[in-house]
Design a protein around this motif. Structure first.
Motif, PDB file in Angstrom:
ATOM      1  N   MET A   1      71.407  72.368  52.597  1.00 11.98           N
ATOM      2  CA  MET A   1      70.116  73.579  53.183  1.00 11.98           C
ATOM      3  C   MET A   1      69.236  72.566  53.912  1.00 11.98           C
ATOM      4  SD  MET A   1      67.903  75.929  50.621  1.00 11.98           S
ATOM      5  CE  MET A   1      67.924  74.845  49.374  1.00 11.98           C
ATOM      6  N   ALA A   2      68.946  71.275  53.747  1.00 14.26           N
ATOM      7  CA  ALA A   2      68.023  70.615  54.464  1.00 14.26           C
ATOM      8  C   ALA A   2      68.549  70.416  55.932  1.00 14.26           C
ATOM      9  CB  ALA A   2      67.569  69.182  53.831  1.00 14.26           C
ATOM     10  N   ILE A   3      69.818  70.068  55.864  1.00 13.10           N
ATOM     11  CA  ILE A   3      70.438  69.889  57.332  1.00 13.10           C
ATOM     12  C   ILE A   3      70.255  71.275  58.097  1.00 13.10           C
ATOM     13  CG2 ILE A   3      72.663  68.987  58.521  1.00 13.10           C
ATOM     14  CD1 ILE A   3      71.081  66.883  56.637  1.00 13.10           C
ATOM     15  N   VAL A   4      70.623  72.215  57.560  1.00 12.30           N
ATOM     16  CA  VAL A   4      70.441  73.330  58.155  1.00 12.30           C
ATOM     17  C   VAL A   4      68.899  73.581  58.735  1.00 12.30           C
ATOM     18  CG1 VAL A   4      70.716  75.940  58.046  1.00 12.30           C
ATOM     19  CG2 VAL A   4      72.434  74.492  57.225  1.00 12.30           C
ATOM     20  N   GLN A   5      68.024  73.433  57.922  1.00 10.27           N
ATOM     21  CA  GLN A   5      66.717  73.405  58.292  1.00 10.27           C
ATOM     22  C   GLN A   5      66.459  72.577  59.566  1.00 10.27           C
ATOM     23  OE1 GLN A   5      63.606  75.051  56.633  1.00 10.27           O
ATOM     24  NE2 GLN A   5      65.326  76.249  56.050  1.00 10.27           N
TER      25      GLN A   5
ATOM     26  N   ALA B   1      61.706  60.868  54.904  1.00 12.63           N
ATOM     27  CA  ALA B   1      61.467  62.040  55.520  1.00 12.63           C
ATOM     28  C   ALA B   1      62.387  63.311  55.073  1.00 12.63           C
ATOM     29  CB  ALA B   1      61.205  62.189  56.964  1.00 12.63           C
ATOM     30  N   MET B   2      63.758  62.831  54.970  1.00 15.96           N
ATOM     31  CA  MET B   2      64.742  63.755  54.517  1.00 15.96           C
ATOM     32  C   MET B   2      64.645  64.132  53.053  1.00 15.96           C
ATOM     33  SD  MET B   2      67.322  65.747  55.011  1.00 15.96           S
ATOM     34  CE  MET B   2      68.051  65.566  56.770  1.00 15.96           C
ATOM     35  N   ARG B   3      64.245  63.213  52.275  1.00 15.84           N
ATOM     36  CA  ARG B   3      64.097  63.172  50.814  1.00 15.84           C
ATOM     37  C   ARG B   3      63.040  63.913  50.446  1.00 15.84           C
ATOM     38  NH1 ARG B   3      62.929  58.030  49.590  1.00 15.84           N
ATOM     39  NH2 ARG B   3      65.253  57.609  49.742  1.00 15.84           N
TER      40      ARG B   3
ATOM     41  N   LEU C   1      61.881  66.292  52.570  1.00 13.76           N
ATOM     42  CA  LEU C   1      62.238  67.689  52.976  1.00 13.76           C
ATOM     43  C   LEU C   1      63.068  68.262  51.610  1.00 13.76           C
ATOM     44  CD1 LEU C   1      62.414  70.262  54.747  1.00 13.76           C
ATOM     45  CD2 LEU C   1      64.203  68.962  55.783  1.00 13.76           C
ATOM     46  N   LYS C   2      63.869  67.669  51.235  1.00 15.83           N
ATOM     47  CA  LYS C   2      64.749  68.042  50.166  1.00 15.83           C
ATOM     48  C   LYS C   2      64.059  68.607  48.879  1.00 15.83           C
ATOM     49  CE  LYS C   2      69.280  65.651  51.505  1.00 15.83           C
ATOM     50  NZ  LYS C   2      69.983  64.655  51.021  1.00 15.83           N
ATOM     51  N   ARG C   3      62.925  67.678  48.635  1.00 17.18           N
ATOM     52  CA  ARG C   3      62.080  67.818  47.649  1.00 17.18           C
ATOM     53  C   ARG C   3      61.176  68.873  47.452  1.00 17.18           C
ATOM     54  NH1 ARG C   3      60.120  64.889  42.963  1.00 17.18           N
ATOM     55  NH2 ARG C   3      62.123  64.169  43.227  1.00 17.18           N
ATOM     56  N   ARG C   4      60.746  69.254  48.890  1.00 13.78           N
ATOM     57  CA  ARG C   4      60.267  70.543  49.175  1.00 13.78           C
ATOM     58  C   ARG C   4      60.777  71.756  48.907  1.00 13.78           C
ATOM     59  NH1 ARG C   4      58.650  73.267  54.142  1.00 13.78           N
ATOM     60  NH2 ARG C   4      56.621  74.274  53.950  1.00 13.78           N
ATOM     61  N   LEU C   5      62.133  71.721  49.356  1.00  7.46           N
ATOM     62  CA  LEU C   5      63.011  72.824  49.258  1.00  7.46           C
ATOM     63  C   LEU C   5      63.453  73.100  48.086  1.00  7.46           C
ATOM     64  CD1 LEU C   5      65.263  72.144  52.644  1.00  7.46           C
ATOM     65  CD2 LEU C   5      63.680  73.944  52.182  1.00  7.46           C
ATOM     66  N   SER C   6      63.616  72.165  47.313  1.00  8.22           N
ATOM     67  CA  SER C   6      64.072  72.283  45.791  1.00  8.22           C
ATOM     68  C   SER C   6      62.866  72.954  44.959  1.00  8.22           C
ATOM     69  CB  SER C   6      64.530  70.936  45.113  1.00  8.22           C
ATOM     70  OG  SER C   6      63.397  70.227  45.186  1.00  8.22           O
ATOM     71  N   ASN C   7      61.440  72.565  45.229  1.00  9.66           N
ATOM     72  CA  ASN C   7      60.496  73.084  44.787  1.00  9.66           C
ATOM     73  C   ASN C   7      60.299  74.476  45.019  1.00  9.66           C
ATOM     74  OD1 ASN C   7      59.755  70.616  43.632  1.00  9.66           O
ATOM     75  ND2 ASN C   7      58.220  70.226  45.173  1.00  9.66           N
ATOM     76  N   VAL C   8      60.624  75.002  46.491  1.00  8.06           N
ATOM     77  CA  VAL C   8      60.333  76.346  46.718  1.00  8.06           C
ATOM     78  C   VAL C   8      61.485  77.075  46.004  1.00  8.06           C
ATOM     79  CG1 VAL C   8      60.984  77.913  48.765  1.00  8.06           C
ATOM     80  CG2 VAL C   8      59.331  75.819  48.771  1.00  8.06           C
TER      81      VAL C   8
END
Length: 98
Positions: free
Chosen positions: A1-5, A29-31, A33-40
């Motif tokens: 999901m992060a890569i697509v973002q 920065a990737m980590r 982003l992944k954490r932010r997406l998992s929180n969402v």
């Protein structure tokens, strides 16, 4: 999901670039982003669970208690004695080929 973002011009890509500008490495920065997406995603799951009034198992009406009528069922077949030794049957002798 992060890569697509990162592929498209999204909020995730802007977040990633802000982290890079703040001095983070690309992996950090990737980590982030992944954490932010998992929180969402987690927050959305919590909202959905509240809206649907689901139980702890994720389904409406789920409980942590068992609905079995009794405790461990008993197996009465193991209490019965065995039928005894098997009867031996004599075999029919093979006829010699002539």
């Amino acid at each position: 999901m992060a890569i697509v973002q990162l592929r498209n011009d999204t909020e995730g890509r802007a977040y990633y670039r802000r982290k890079l500008a703040a001095g983070k490495t690309s992996m950090e920065a990737m980590r982030s982003l992944k954490r932010r997406l998992s929180n969402v995603v987690y927050q959305q799951m919590v909202k959905d669970a509240r809206r649907m009034r689901t139980g702890p198992g994720g389904q409406a009406g789920a409980t942590l208690q068992s609905s079995a009528a009794g405790s461990i069922p008993t197996a009465s077949t193991s209490e019965k004695p065995l039928p005894g030794p098997a009867a031996t049957h004599s075999r029919t002798p093979l006829l010699a080929a002539s």
